[in-house]
Write a protein that holds these residues in place. Structure first.
Motif, PDB file in Angstrom:
ATOM      1  N   ARG A 296      10.674  12.454  10.010  1.00 45.74           N
ATOM      2  CA  ARG A 296       9.223  12.365   9.808  1.00 45.74           C
ATOM      3  C   ARG A 296       8.816  11.123   9.027  1.00 45.74           C
ATOM      4  N   LEU A 297       9.773  10.262   8.736  1.00 41.37           N
ATOM      5  CA  LEU A 297       9.498   9.119   7.875  1.00 41.37           C
ATOM      6  C   LEU A 297       8.430   8.194   8.433  1.00 41.37           C
ATOM      7  N   PHE A 298       8.589   7.736   9.665  1.00 41.88           N
ATOM      8  CA  PHE A 298       7.659   6.752  10.209  1.00 41.88           C
ATOM      9  C   PHE A 298       6.270   7.352  10.411  1.00 41.88           C
ATOM     10  N   THR A 299       6.216   8.614  10.789  1.00 36.71           N
ATOM     11  CA  THR A 299       4.911   9.282  10.922  1.00 36.71           C
ATOM     12  C   THR A 299       4.203   9.338   9.573  1.00 36.71           C
ATOM     13  N   ALA A 300       4.971   9.648   8.525  1.00 38.91           N
ATOM     14  CA  ALA A 300       4.387   9.721   7.185  1.00 38.91           C
ATOM     15  C   ALA A 300       3.936   8.348   6.699  1.00 38.91           C
ATOM     16  N   ILE A 301       4.705   7.316   7.005  1.00 38.19           N
ATOM     17  CA  ILE A 301       4.319   5.962   6.606  1.00 38.19           C
ATOM     18  C   ILE A 301       3.029   5.550   7.305  1.00 38.19           C
ATOM     19  N   ASP A 302       2.938   5.794   8.605  1.00 35.34           N
ATOM     20  CA  ASP A 302       1.734   5.427   9.357  1.00 35.34           C
ATOM     21  C   ASP A 302       0.509   6.161   8.825  1.00 35.34           C
ATOM     22  N   ALA A 303       0.683   7.442   8.478  1.00 34.76           N
ATOM     23  CA  ALA A 303      -0.423   8.215   7.927  1.00 34.76           C
ATOM     24  C   ALA A 303      -0.852   7.647   6.575  1.00 34.76           C
ATOM     25  N   ALA A 304       0.107   7.262   5.752  1.00 34.61           N
ATOM     26  CA  ALA A 304      -0.210   6.694   4.445  1.00 34.61           C
ATOM     27  C   ALA A 304      -0.902   5.353   4.575  1.00 34.61           C
ATOM     28  N   LEU A 305      -0.504   4.575   5.562  1.00 41.29           N
ATOM     29  CA  LEU A 305      -1.156   3.281   5.793  1.00 41.29           C
ATOM     30  C   LEU A 305      -2.596   3.471   6.249  1.00 41.29           C
ATOM     31  N   ARG A 306      -2.809   4.450   7.126  1.00 37.77           N
ATOM     32  CA  ARG A 306      -4.182   4.729   7.574  1.00 37.77           C
ATOM     33  C   ARG A 306      -5.047   5.196   6.410  1.00 37.77           C
ATOM     34  N   ALA A 307      -4.461   6.035   5.570  1.00 33.94           N
ATOM     35  CA  ALA A 307      -5.213   6.537   4.413  1.00 33.94           C
ATOM     36  C   ALA A 307      -5.581   5.404   3.464  1.00 33.94           C
ATOM     37  N   ALA A 308      -4.742   4.361   3.439  1.00 33.64           N
ATOM     38  CA  ALA A 308      -5.014   3.221   2.575  1.00 33.64           C
ATOM     39  C   ALA A 308      -5.863   2.149   3.267  1.00 33.64           C
ATOM     40  N   GLY A 309      -6.278   2.446   4.504  1.00 34.10           N
ATOM     41  CA  GLY A 309      -7.087   1.473   5.249  1.00 34.10           C
ATOM     42  C   GLY A 309      -6.290   0.296   5.742  1.00 34.10           C
ATOM     43  N   ARG A 310      -4.985   0.476   5.962  1.00 33.22           N
ATOM     44  CA  ARG A 310      -4.135  -0.628   6.435  1.00 33.22           C
ATOM     45  C   ARG A 310      -3.637  -0.391   7.865  1.00 33.22           C
TER      46      ARG A 310
ATOM     47  N   ASN B 133       9.068  -6.201   5.874  1.00 31.80           N
ATOM     48  CA  ASN B 133       8.889  -7.650   5.999  1.00 31.80           C
ATOM     49  C   ASN B 133       7.444  -8.051   6.269  1.00 31.80           C
ATOM     50  N   THR B 134       6.627  -7.107   6.695  1.00 31.74           N
ATOM     51  CA  THR B 134       5.212  -7.399   6.932  1.00 31.74           C
ATOM     52  C   THR B 134       4.359  -7.159   5.686  1.00 31.74           C
ATOM     53  N   GLY B 135       4.998  -6.748   4.601  1.00 31.19           N
ATOM     54  CA  GLY B 135       4.266  -6.578   3.344  1.00 31.19           C
ATOM     55  C   GLY B 135       3.544  -5.266   3.193  1.00 31.19           C
ATOM     56  N   ARG B 136       3.764  -4.334   4.125  1.00 36.59           N
ATOM     57  CA  ARG B 136       3.018  -3.078   4.066  1.00 36.59           C
ATOM     58  C   ARG B 136       3.745  -1.977   3.304  1.00 36.59           C
ATOM     59  N   VAL B 137       5.073  -2.123   3.126  1.00 32.93           N
ATOM     60  CA  VAL B 137       5.872  -1.087   2.472  1.00 32.93           C
ATOM     61  C   VAL B 137       6.801  -1.710   1.445  1.00 32.93           C
ATOM     62  N   GLN B 138       6.864  -1.081   0.276  1.00 28.90           N
ATOM     63  CA  GLN B 138       7.898  -1.389  -0.696  1.00 28.90           C
ATOM     64  C   GLN B 138       8.951  -0.291  -0.593  1.00 28.90           C
ATOM     65  N   PHE B 139      10.188  -0.685  -0.362  1.00 32.50           N
ATOM     66  CA  PHE B 139      11.283   0.255  -0.161  1.00 32.50           C
ATOM     67  C   PHE B 139      12.148   0.287  -1.409  1.00 32.50           C
TER      68      PHE B 139
ATOM     69  N   ALA C  66       0.817  -1.213   0.000  1.00 33.60           N
ATOM     70  CA  ALA C  66       0.000   0.000   0.000  1.00 33.60           C
ATOM     71  C   ALA C  66       0.851   1.264   0.000  1.00 33.60           C
ATOM     72  N   VAL C  67       2.045   1.171   0.552  1.00 33.88           N
ATOM     73  CA  VAL C  67       2.905   2.352   0.666  1.00 33.88           C
ATOM     74  C   VAL C  67       4.233   2.090  -0.040  1.00 33.88           C
ATOM     75  N   LYS C  68       4.621   3.038  -0.870  1.00 32.73           N
ATOM     76  CA  LYS C  68       5.925   2.975  -1.535  1.00 32.73           C
ATOM     77  C   LYS C  68       6.818   4.065  -0.949  1.00 32.73           C
ATOM     78  N   VAL C  69       7.954   3.648  -0.415  1.00 30.43           N
ATOM     79  CA  VAL C  69       8.935   4.578   0.137  1.00 30.43           C
ATOM     80  C   VAL C  69      10.147   4.590  -0.781  1.00 30.43           C
ATOM     81  N   ILE C  70      10.451   5.754  -1.318  1.00 30.02           N
ATOM     82  CA  ILE C  70      11.643   5.913  -2.146  1.00 30.02           C
ATOM     83  C   ILE C  70      12.691   6.652  -1.315  1.00 30.02           C
TER      84      ILE C  70
END
Length: 232
Positions: A218-232, A102-108, A71-75
């Motif tokens: 701010r990386l982890f905060t942004a990832i968590d927000a993106a996951l919430r926005a994606a319903g994850r 490793n939990t499948g929620r982020v592609q790095f 759901a989240v792509k981190v570049i």
């Protein structure tokens, strides 16, 4: 022949022998010093493990780890000679990998951004990672470079050091050296830097989280927000 003349020759010969011994001693010390330096520069200060998440390359040629359908792509826009990037790799990346990749929620995705004006070895290090990637060991070389950054960053020519790392991660050193000497990936890395600049990224490490540029703080905060926005 006088006794004085014979004595003079003996003194001259003794001096020459002493100089020869001195040169030999200096040579031995130099060899030992060079050997010690090579050992120091190629030793591994941290355990480097193969990724457990899926790995591959994007259509643009950038290496990634994690589910491409996450759901989240981190570049990550990083410079291998950047101290802040090394800090992130050693201290924050393991958390990111454990809890998100490793939990499948982020592609790095790793996007090179060598700051050549202040980091003269950054391009060569990025090339080393890609040359190792040609043999399926991109992330292992990535981790070696960051784990040992303080050892190779100030070396005038780090190619021999990088070749040592290639041996450590178990790839064909001859093929790796040929890749480095040919500059196989140099143009792609310089193009990556231009692309990052066109996106407005000027500092490393910087991250794009589903298109939002943030710093490591701010990386982890942004990832968590993106996951919430994606319903994850």
């Amino acid at each position: 022949m006088s006794v004085q003349s014979t004595r003079g020759r003996r003194v001259k010969t003794a001096k020459q022998n002493n100089l020869l011994y001195l040169y030999i001693a200096v040579g031995v010390v130099a060899v030992i010093a060079i050997t010690g330096l090579v050992v120091l520069l190629t030793r591994n200060n941290a355990e480097v493990k193969a990724p457990t998440a899926p790995v591959g390359r994007t259509e643009e040629g950038y290496y990634y780890k994690g589910d491409p359908n996450a759901a989240v792509k981190v570049i990550a826009f990083e410079d291998y000679q950047c101290p802040g990037c090394a800090y992130f790799s050693r201290n924050l990346a393991p958390i990111l990998e454990r809890d998100y990749i490793n939990t499948g929620r982020v592609q790095f995705i790793y996007h090179e951004l060598p700051l050549t004006n202040i980091h003269p070895n950054a391009v060569a290090a990025a090339e080393a990672a890609r040359c190792a990637g040609d043999q399926g060991k991109y992330w292992e070389m990535h981790d070696q470079l960051f784990a040992n950054q303080s050892l190779w960053a100030q070396v005038n020519s780090p190619l021999n050091v990088f070749s040592g790392y290639a041996g450590r991660i178990g790839i064909d050193r001859a093929a790796f050296d040929a890749c480095m000497q040919a500059g196989t990936h140099r143009e792609a890395i310089l193009a990556a830097a231009q692309e990052a600049a066109a996106l407005g990224v000027q500092a490393t490490p910087s991250f794009s989280v589903n298109g939002q540029i943030v710093d490591s703080g701010r990386l982890f905060t942004a990832i968590d927000a993106a996951l919430r926005a994606a319903g994850r």
